[in-house]
Design an enzyme around this catalytic site. Structure first.
Site, PDB file in Angstrom:
ATOM      1  N   HIS A 115       0.873  -1.174   0.000  1.00 38.47           N
ATOM      2  CA  HIS A 115       0.000   0.000   0.000  1.00 38.47           C
ATOM      3  C   HIS A 115       0.911   1.225   0.000  1.00 38.47           C
ATOM      4  O   HIS A 115       1.678   1.440   0.950  1.00 38.47           O
ATOM      5  CB  HIS A 115      -0.919   0.002   1.220  1.00 38.47           C
ATOM      6  CG  HIS A 115      -1.926  -1.111   1.208  1.00 38.47           C
ATOM      7  ND1 HIS A 115      -2.332  -1.780   2.350  1.00 38.47           N
ATOM      8  CD2 HIS A 115      -2.608  -1.671   0.180  1.00 38.47           C
ATOM      9  CE1 HIS A 115      -3.219  -2.702   2.021  1.00 38.47           C
ATOM     10  NE2 HIS A 115      -3.401  -2.659   0.705  1.00 38.47           N
ATOM     11  N   GLU A 118       1.505   3.613   3.064  1.00 35.76           N
ATOM     12  CA  GLU A 118       1.934   3.051   4.354  1.00 35.76           C
ATOM     13  C   GLU A 118       3.449   2.931   4.324  1.00 35.76           C
ATOM     14  O   GLU A 118       4.000   1.910   3.931  1.00 35.76           O
ATOM     15  CB  GLU A 118       1.234   1.711   4.592  1.00 35.76           C
ATOM     16  CG  GLU A 118      -0.279   1.857   4.654  1.00 35.76           C
ATOM     17  CD  GLU A 118      -1.027   0.535   4.698  1.00 35.76           C
ATOM     18  OE1 GLU A 118      -0.370  -0.519   4.855  1.00 35.76           O
ATOM     19  OE2 GLU A 118      -2.266   0.552   4.575  1.00 35.76           O
ATOM     20  N   HIS A 222       3.356  -3.153   6.602  1.00 35.72           N
ATOM     21  CA  HIS A 222       2.205  -2.276   6.405  1.00 35.72           C
ATOM     22  C   HIS A 222       2.172  -1.196   7.477  1.00 35.72           C
ATOM     23  O   HIS A 222       3.026  -1.144   8.358  1.00 35.72           O
ATOM     24  CB  HIS A 222       0.909  -3.088   6.480  1.00 35.72           C
ATOM     25  CG  HIS A 222       0.674  -3.996   5.313  1.00 35.72           C
ATOM     26  ND1 HIS A 222      -0.408  -3.866   4.467  1.00 35.72           N
ATOM     27  CD2 HIS A 222       1.385  -5.050   4.849  1.00 35.72           C
ATOM     28  CE1 HIS A 222      -0.360  -4.804   3.533  1.00 35.72           C
ATOM     29  NE2 HIS A 222       0.718  -5.538   3.748  1.00 35.72           N
ATOM     30  N   GLU A 312       2.244  -4.863  10.797  1.00 33.34           N
ATOM     31  CA  GLU A 312       1.703  -3.505  10.853  1.00 33.34           C
ATOM     32  C   GLU A 312       2.559  -2.718  11.835  1.00 33.34           C
ATOM     33  O   GLU A 312       2.622  -3.060  13.019  1.00 33.34           O
ATOM     34  CB  GLU A 312       0.245  -3.537  11.307  1.00 33.34           C
ATOM     35  CG  GLU A 312      -0.679  -4.357  10.425  1.00 33.34           C
ATOM     36  CD  GLU A 312      -1.236  -3.563   9.254  1.00 33.34           C
ATOM     37  OE1 GLU A 312      -0.948  -2.346   9.167  1.00 33.34           O
ATOM     38  OE2 GLU A 312      -1.970  -4.157   8.436  1.00 33.34           O
TER      39      GLU A 312
END
Length: 421
Positions: A115, A118, A222, A312
């Site tokens: 993404h 990110e 991410h 993440e």
């Protein structure tokens, strides 16, 4: 006729003796693999990054070329393809023998910014590249890892998305998709559901890349939360917040915990502002959090021999550069610890009675519905938690070979298989 029978019996006897000796000399069910010697380490000063900044595509390319040029004996910069807008998808290989697979040595990959907005993972991987290259030969841990692992680092899978994203973005979707407005982490073949999606250029490049290299362990980086997420991401039923356990749930939980607990905050973090999600020990099953279809993590695990998790790393998607130093301090040890997990479980070679390697042999663990394949040199790697297992190597045209294996608490046990046709 009697002479012919004797000759065949003698031949079978000789082959049996040869097979026994070969297995005895090259296989062990009790001794863990040892890392390569680091006796050449100098006493030079340990390197720590002092410059923290964001890199657009042009500056990313410049800095990667600079690092590769300064360390040609342990690095190789290559592109796996191009984005929709024609930007190279750069990968930095770091190895003591760059450019070739060393038989028996596992291959690892990190992928950033699937993404595009990110960005913390992107900058952590740029810093990690420099950290590994600068500390090789000076830091024992770095040197051991580089000597025993072929490492591939892709800072950005979605460079087009990055170029449209905005510094300071907390939780928007601007820059998330590629130039075709496709979410690349919904663009891979599904595990449980039918899809008619055509793989985007970036997705296809990654799929081809995975086919070319015998990756064992991987992580996609991410932003938007602080948690280590593991398969399955997809839900069989399509319902939200339901744990979808994969056959290797135990090893995925273990490697996820390694990252979370080595991270300075992840294992004790509650939730991002405005979110109600709470993650025990900083890890979660993907479908239990929220299910997605067509994710890169599930594709790796279901369709290849590579185990992948999703990391993440930040509540804010595109934080200002003044915060990058803090993110590096949080993630530096965890990034190293997670790479070291590639040396866990069982590894070895599959050969025939002449000693030739057998590629694409199936490695099956009893009562665990997930197989891996041997690579071109007959080498294989199977991540497993400590315990006792029945493992079988097989291939069409050969007699399967089964062994009982005891996986130690640390390292990987070497178990070689000899297949007779």
């Amino acid at each position: 006729l009697g002479t012919m029978a004797f000759s065949r019996a003698q031949l079978d006897f000789n082959l049996t003796i040869f097979a026994f000796v070969l297995v005895f000399l090259t296989s062990s069910n009790a001794v863990s693999s040892a890392p390569r010697s680091t006796s050449t380490i100098s006493t030079g000063r340990h390197f720590e990054p002092t410059v923290f900044r964001h890199h657009n595509h042009a500056s990313l390319e410049r800095v990667l070329r600079k690092y590769a040029g300064a360390h040609p004996s342990i690095s190789r910069l290559y592109s796996i393809g191009r984005s929709v807008r024609g930007r190279n998808l750069w990968v930095m290989e770091i190895s003591d023998n760059p450019g070739r697979h060393e038989p028996g040595e596992p291959e690892f990959k990190y992928i950033g910014t699937i993404h595009g907005n990110e960005v913390v993972g992107r900058e952590m991987l740029v810093l990690l590249v420099k950290y590994l290259l600068k500390n090789y030969g000076h830091d024992e841990r770095v040197t051991r890892l580089v000597n025993s692992t072929r490492i591939h680092i892709m800072p950005s899978m979605n460079p087009d998305g990055y170029e449209t994203s905005k510094p300071g973005d907390v939780d928007s979707t601007k820059g998330r998709q590629n130039a075709h407005r496709v979410d690349l982490n919904r663009n891979f073949p599904s595990v449980f559901h039918r899809q008619r999606r055509r793989p985007e250029p970036e997705t296809k490049a990654v799929m081809n890349w995975i086919d070319m290299y015998p990756f064992v362990l991987s992580a996609g980086l991410h932003g938007g939360a602080l948690v280590a997420n593991y398969p399955y991401d997809e839900s069989r039923s399509g319902k939200h917040s339901r744990y979808n356990r994969c056959p290797d749930d135990d090893i995925f939980r273990q490697v996820s915990l390694v990252y979370s607990k080595a991270h300075s905050r992840m294992h004790k973090f509650s939730h991002c502002p405005g979110d109600s999600d709470h993650f025990m020990d900083g890890i979660t099953n993907g479908a239990a959090w929220y299910p997605i279809v067509g994710g890169m993590q599930d594709y790796n695990y279901h369709y290849t021999s590579c185990f992948e998790v999703t990391l993440e790393l930040s509540c804010t998607k595109f934080p200002r550069k003044k915060y990058l130093r803090g993110f590096w301090q949080e993630n530096k040890v965890a990034l190293m610890a997670f790479m070291e997990e590639v040396h866990r479980g069982v590894k070895g070679f599959v050969r025939d009675t002449s000693g030739s390697p057998i590629s694409n042999a199936t490695i099956t663990v009893a009562n665990r519905n997930h197989d891996v394949l041997s690579a071109v040199d007959g080498d294989y790697w199977r991540l497993l938690v400590p315990g006792r297992y029945q493992i079988t190597a097989s291939k069409a045209g050969y007699v399967p070979h089964k062994q009982t294996v005891h996986v130690p608490k640390t390292g990987a046990v070497e178990v070689n298989f000899l297949l007779r046709n």
